[in-house]
Design a protein around this motif. Structure first.
Motif, PDB file in Angstrom:
ATOM      1  N   GLY A   1       7.824   8.598 -21.858  1.00  0.00           N
ATOM      2  CA  GLY A   1       9.191   9.219 -22.837  1.00  0.00           C
ATOM      3  C   GLY A   1       8.331   9.771 -23.682  1.00  0.00           C
ATOM      4  N   ASP A   2       7.676   8.093 -24.532  1.00  0.00           N
ATOM      5  CA  ASP A   2       6.986   8.412 -25.912  1.00  0.00           C
ATOM      6  C   ASP A   2       5.966   9.006 -26.518  1.00  0.00           C
ATOM      7  OD1 ASP A   2       9.999   7.128 -26.479  1.00  0.00           O
ATOM      8  OD2 ASP A   2       9.040   4.904 -27.416  1.00  0.00           O
ATOM      9  N   GLY A   3       5.532   9.872 -24.996  1.00  0.00           N
ATOM     10  CA  GLY A   3       4.414   9.977 -25.316  1.00  0.00           C
ATOM     11  C   GLY A   3       3.151   9.126 -25.301  1.00  0.00           C
ATOM     12  N   VAL A   4       3.288   7.658 -25.708  1.00  0.00           N
ATOM     13  CA  VAL A   4       2.293   7.043 -25.213  1.00  0.00           C
ATOM     14  C   VAL A   4       1.558   6.453 -24.457  1.00  0.00           C
ATOM     15  CG1 VAL A   4       1.567   4.935 -25.930  1.00  0.00           C
ATOM     16  CG2 VAL A   4       3.410   5.905 -27.322  1.00  0.00           C
ATOM     17  N   ILE A   5      -0.070   6.915 -24.347  1.00  0.00           N
ATOM     18  CA  ILE A   5      -0.531   7.327 -23.194  1.00  0.00           C
ATOM     19  C   ILE A   5      -0.496   5.379 -22.626  1.00  0.00           C
ATOM     20  CG2 ILE A   5      -3.172   7.133 -22.042  1.00  0.00           C
ATOM     21  CD1 ILE A   5      -2.065   9.683 -22.516  1.00  0.00           C
ATOM     22  N   CYS A   6      -0.421   5.253 -21.318  1.00  0.00           N
ATOM     23  CA  CYS A   6      -0.428   3.691 -20.405  1.00  0.00           C
ATOM     24  C   CYS A   6      -1.894   3.770 -20.405  1.00  0.00           C
ATOM     25  CB  CYS A   6       0.323   4.114 -18.599  1.00  0.00           C
ATOM     26  SG  CYS A   6      -0.700   2.553 -17.990  1.00  0.00           S
ATOM     27  N   THR A   7      -2.458   2.760 -21.040  1.00  0.00           N
ATOM     28  CA  THR A   7      -3.850   2.233 -21.045  1.00  0.00           C
ATOM     29  C   THR A   7      -3.629   1.118 -18.830  1.00  0.00           C
ATOM     30  OG1 THR A   7      -3.210   0.265 -22.089  1.00  0.00           O
ATOM     31  CG2 THR A   7      -3.980   2.697 -23.094  1.00  0.00           C
ATOM     32  N   ARG A   8      -2.865   0.636 -18.804  1.00  0.00           N
ATOM     33  CA  ARG A   8      -3.651  -0.315 -17.762  1.00  0.00           C
ATOM     34  C   ARG A   8      -2.510   0.059 -16.788  1.00  0.00           C
ATOM     35  NH1 ARG A   8      -8.586  -0.903 -17.393  1.00  0.00           N
ATOM     36  NH2 ARG A   8      -7.962  -3.268 -15.892  1.00  0.00           N
ATOM     37  N   VAL A   9      -2.665  -0.573 -15.241  1.00  0.00           N
ATOM     38  CA  VAL A   9      -1.615  -0.843 -14.493  1.00  0.00           C
ATOM     39  C   VAL A   9      -2.098  -2.127 -13.597  1.00  0.00           C
ATOM     40  CG1 VAL A   9      -1.047   0.875 -14.738  1.00  0.00           C
ATOM     41  CG2 VAL A   9      -2.222   0.707 -13.318  1.00  0.00           C
ATOM     42  N   ALA A  10      -1.156  -3.181 -13.590  1.00  0.00           N
ATOM     43  CA  ALA A  10      -1.303  -4.659 -11.983  1.00  0.00           C
ATOM     44  C   ALA A  10      -0.228  -4.242 -11.378  1.00  0.00           C
ATOM     45  CB  ALA A  10      -1.814  -5.552 -13.411  1.00  0.00           C
ATOM     46  N   CYS A  11       0.024  -4.358  -9.877  1.00  0.00           N
ATOM     47  CA  CYS A  11       1.163  -4.587  -9.458  1.00  0.00           C
ATOM     48  C   CYS A  11       1.491  -5.536  -8.528  1.00  0.00           C
ATOM     49  CB  CYS A  11       0.945  -4.062  -7.909  1.00  0.00           C
ATOM     50  SG  CYS A  11       0.777  -2.186  -8.440  1.00  0.00           S
ATOM     51  N   HIS A  12       2.185  -6.006  -8.460  1.00  0.00           N
ATOM     52  CA  HIS A  12       2.484  -7.322  -8.294  1.00  0.00           C
ATOM     53  C   HIS A  12       2.353  -7.711  -6.744  1.00  0.00           C
ATOM     54  CE1 HIS A  12       5.422 -10.674  -6.910  1.00  0.00           C
ATOM     55  NE2 HIS A  12       6.200 -11.206  -7.838  1.00  0.00           N
ATOM     56  N   PRO A  13       1.617  -8.626  -6.442  1.00  0.00           N
ATOM     57  CA  PRO A  13       1.348  -9.488  -5.409  1.00  0.00           C
ATOM     58  C   PRO A  13       1.890  -9.396  -3.370  1.00  0.00           C
ATOM     59  CG  PRO A  13       1.381 -10.979  -6.661  1.00  0.00           C
ATOM     60  CD  PRO A  13       2.066  -9.666  -7.631  1.00  0.00           C
ATOM     61  N   GLN A  14       3.677  -9.259  -4.615  1.00  0.00           N
ATOM     62  CA  GLN A  14       4.571  -9.200  -3.142  1.00  0.00           C
ATOM     63  C   GLN A  14       5.640  -7.892  -3.145  1.00  0.00           C
ATOM     64  OE1 GLN A  14       4.268 -12.753  -4.739  1.00  0.00           O
ATOM     65  NE2 GLN A  14       2.670 -13.302  -3.360  1.00  0.00           N
ATOM     66  N   HIS A  15       6.100  -7.533  -4.035  1.00  0.00           N
ATOM     67  CA  HIS A  15       7.060  -6.991  -4.638  1.00  0.00           C
ATOM     68  C   HIS A  15       5.917  -5.513  -5.258  1.00  0.00           C
ATOM     69  CE1 HIS A  15       9.375 -10.376  -3.766  1.00  0.00           C
ATOM     70  NE2 HIS A  15       9.147 -10.713  -4.665  1.00  0.00           N
ATOM     71  N   GLU A  16       7.418  -4.173  -4.913  1.00  0.00           N
ATOM     72  CA  GLU A  16       7.124  -3.175  -5.287  1.00  0.00           C
ATOM     73  C   GLU A  16       7.189  -3.243  -6.397  1.00  0.00           C
ATOM     74  OE1 GLU A  16       8.147   0.263  -2.288  1.00  0.00           O
ATOM     75  OE2 GLU A  16       6.657  -0.035  -1.316  1.00  0.00           O
TER      76      GLU A  16
ATOM     77  N   GLY B   1       0.790  -1.676  -0.204  1.00  0.00           N
ATOM     78  CA  GLY B   1      -0.103   0.331  -0.464  1.00  0.00           C
ATOM     79  C   GLY B   1       0.545   1.238   0.173  1.00  0.00           C
ATOM     80  N   ARG B   2       2.342   1.438   0.273  1.00  0.00           N
ATOM     81  CA  ARG B   2       3.119   2.432  -0.127  1.00  0.00           C
ATOM     82  C   ARG B   2       3.082   3.275  -1.213  1.00  0.00           C
ATOM     83  NH1 ARG B   2       7.015   3.167   3.015  1.00  0.00           N
ATOM     84  NH2 ARG B   2       8.610   3.462   1.077  1.00  0.00           N
ATOM     85  N   TRP B   3       2.060   2.992  -2.788  1.00  0.00           N
ATOM     86  CA  TRP B   3       2.063   2.841  -3.546  1.00  0.00           C
ATOM     87  C   TRP B   3       0.988   2.697  -4.498  1.00  0.00           C
ATOM     88  CZ3 TRP B   3       5.614   7.188  -5.300  1.00  0.00           C
ATOM     89  CH2 TRP B   3       6.704   7.055  -4.608  1.00  0.00           C
ATOM     90  N   LEU B   4       0.434   3.934  -4.995  1.00  0.00           N
ATOM     91  CA  LEU B   4      -0.918   3.782  -6.237  1.00  0.00           C
ATOM     92  C   LEU B   4      -0.535   4.103  -7.236  1.00  0.00           C
ATOM     93  CD1 LEU B   4      -4.421   3.190  -6.385  1.00  0.00           C
ATOM     94  CD2 LEU B   4      -3.854   6.148  -6.481  1.00  0.00           C
ATOM     95  N   ALA B   5      -0.786   2.580  -8.123  1.00  0.00           N
ATOM     96  CA  ALA B   5      -0.121   3.311  -9.565  1.00  0.00           C
ATOM     97  C   ALA B   5      -1.265   3.329 -11.133  1.00  0.00           C
ATOM     98  CB  ALA B   5       0.523   1.952 -10.211  1.00  0.00           C
ATOM     99  N   SER B   6      -1.358   4.087 -11.697  1.00  0.00           N
ATOM    100  CA  SER B   6      -2.656   4.624 -11.799  1.00  0.00           C
ATOM    101  C   SER B   6      -2.148   4.620 -13.601  1.00  0.00           C
ATOM    102  CB  SER B   6      -2.461   5.805 -11.319  1.00  0.00           C
ATOM    103  OG  SER B   6      -2.042   6.587 -11.424  1.00  0.00           O
ATOM    104  N   SER B   7      -2.901   4.501 -14.738  1.00  0.00           N
ATOM    105  CA  SER B   7      -3.003   4.508 -16.054  1.00  0.00           C
ATOM    106  C   SER B   7      -2.971   6.145 -16.463  1.00  0.00           C
ATOM    107  CB  SER B   7      -3.428   4.093 -17.090  1.00  0.00           C
ATOM    108  OG  SER B   7      -5.029   4.428 -16.583  1.00  0.00           O
ATOM    109  N   GLY B   8      -3.346   6.286 -17.559  1.00  0.00           N
ATOM    110  CA  GLY B   8      -4.129   7.583 -18.120  1.00  0.00           C
ATOM    111  C   GLY B   8      -2.626   9.072 -17.855  1.00  0.00           C
ATOM    112  N   ALA B   9      -1.751   8.271 -18.460  1.00  0.00           N
ATOM    113  CA  ALA B   9      -0.391   9.531 -18.889  1.00  0.00           C
ATOM    114  C   ALA B   9       0.485   8.916 -19.468  1.00  0.00           C
ATOM    115  CB  ALA B   9       0.480  10.298 -17.602  1.00  0.00           C
ATOM    116  N   ASP B  10       1.464   9.280 -20.445  1.00  0.00           N
ATOM    117  CA  ASP B  10       2.323   8.732 -20.894  1.00  0.00           C
ATOM    118  C   ASP B  10       3.320   8.348 -20.503  1.00  0.00           C
ATOM    119  OD1 ASP B  10       4.438  11.244 -20.335  1.00  0.00           O
ATOM    120  OD2 ASP B  10       4.450  11.751 -22.338  1.00  0.00           O
ATOM    121  N   SER B  11       3.371   7.580 -18.881  1.00  0.00           N
ATOM    122  CA  SER B  11       4.014   6.903 -17.873  1.00  0.00           C
ATOM    123  C   SER B  11       3.287   6.843 -16.920  1.00  0.00           C
ATOM    124  CB  SER B  11       5.152   7.968 -17.210  1.00  0.00           C
ATOM    125  OG  SER B  11       4.177   9.268 -16.624  1.00  0.00           O
TER     126      SER B  11
END
Length: 346
Positions: free
Chosen positions: A270-285, A238-248
């Motif tokens: 870095g290439d201006g392409v939008i991130c569309t999905r994220v999924a966090c590893h169940p144990q590691h950051e 729970g240290r970080w919340l990952a999100s899509s919606g930007a080019d990173s």
């Protein structure tokens, strides 16, 4: 990511891919670890055996219409919802069982489960709770609008539903079905609950996230996205919340008093392409991210190190999921490509 096109992609070394012919709307692993599934806009669900990537995938004619949602079932197999009003259990061997039917004109937009034996399905303005045997427990709602997203907390004590003007938090075992309403004007969709149960965050119709600290209903506003955020996920601790919606991959810190007053960290861009999905590893950051050009990357948050997973060129990534052990990964795209990878140490 500049230079990624020339890199060695893990999919070629450690995975397999299939062209399935329709938009992959959801991907998930069964909790038993033997099966991975892909739900498609043509109503089919495709099953892959996780132990044998070379084996043929099983095509199941699941829904009379489109599949809309897919999740691990409470113990084994998968749970699928469709625009035919059907909630289906798909066993690891492909056997299909109708768990519930909500009417031919009803859409089962969202499904989720908890290992304790709880199932939840969002249908229109209502949230239906069922037990592991399929028996109806209660109907929660109606909410102010069609439910935009649902999530259990880590203990399965509460279930959260996002909707117009906020989120409703329901205690599963409460005798009186009355929610705690967390208010914020606007339309709320994707939802994530912090692993410690202390915060809930939604993605809004606007290019922003909104969160609430549950101890005192303190608001958390996270904005500045160039595009709408469709996918959010907390890291394992729970240290970080990952999100899509930007080019990173945009990472908001949920420690040291954050996210309010803290700038987000951005990785794998870095290439201006939008991130569309994220999924966090169940144990590691570690977070895996899919982009609008089909590129899939894995990134270690602490170091920012990026590992290429799948090459661009197969359409926007529309589904991503880890298995419970964090050793295997599935992804799907809007053009119907699906990938399964084994990342276990060899």
């Amino acid at each position: 990511m500049s230079g990624v096109a020339e890199a060695d992609f893990l999919l070629e070394q450690r995975g397999t891919g299939r062209e399935l012919g329709a938009w992959v709307v959801g991907a998930a692993f069964g909790r038993e670890g033997r099966s991975a599934g892909f739900a498609l806009s043509d109503g089919t669900v495709h099953l892959a055996a996780t132990a044998d990537h070379a084996a043929a995938w099983t095509r199941i004619e699941a829904h009379d219409g489109a599949a809309l949602s897919l999740a691990p079932d409470v113990a084994q197999g998968l749970l699928s919802g469709g625009d035919d009003g059907a909630l289906l259990r798909i066993a690891p061997d492909g056997a299909t069982e109708r768990v519930a039917g909500f009417g031919a004109m009803k859409w089962v937009d969202h499904v989720t489960t908890h290992p304790s034996g709880l199932r939840a399905a969002a249908v229109g303005k209502n949230l239906h709770l069922l037990d592991g045997a399929g028996a109806a427990l209660k109907t929660l709602g109606p909410h102010p609008s069609t439910v935009g997203g649902i999530a259990f907390d880590a203990k399965g004590k509460r279930v959260f539903a996002s909707h117009y003007n906020g989120v409703s938090a329901w205690f599963v075992a409460a005798k009186e079905a009355k929610p705690r309403v967390l208010e914020w004007k606007g339309s709320h969709h994707a939802i994530a609950v912090a692993p410690d149960g202390q915060a809930v965050v939604t993605a809004m119709q606007e290019n922003a996230l909104h969160g609430w600290r549950l101890s005192d209903s303190q608001h958390m506003r996270m904005s500045g996205y160039p595009a709408k955020t469709a996918s959010i996920a907390f890291t394992a601790k729970g240290r970080w919340l990952a999100s899509s919606g930007a080019d990173s991959v945009v990472l908001w810190p949920f420690f040291g008093g954050g996210p309010m007053g803290k700038a987000p960290t951005e990785i794998a861009g870095g290439d201006g392409v939008i991130c569309t999905r994220v999924a966090c590893h169940p144990q590691h950051e570690v977070v895996v991210a899919g982009f609008a050009d089909g590129l899939v990357l894995m990134a270690e948050i602490a170091s920012g190190k990026v590992v290429p997973v799948a090459a661009p060129g197969r359409g926007p990534v529309s589904a991503l999921a880890w298995n419970a052990a964090g050793t295997q990964l599935v992804f799907g795209t809007e053009t119907g490509f699906a990938g399964l990878l084994d990342l276990a140490k060899r």
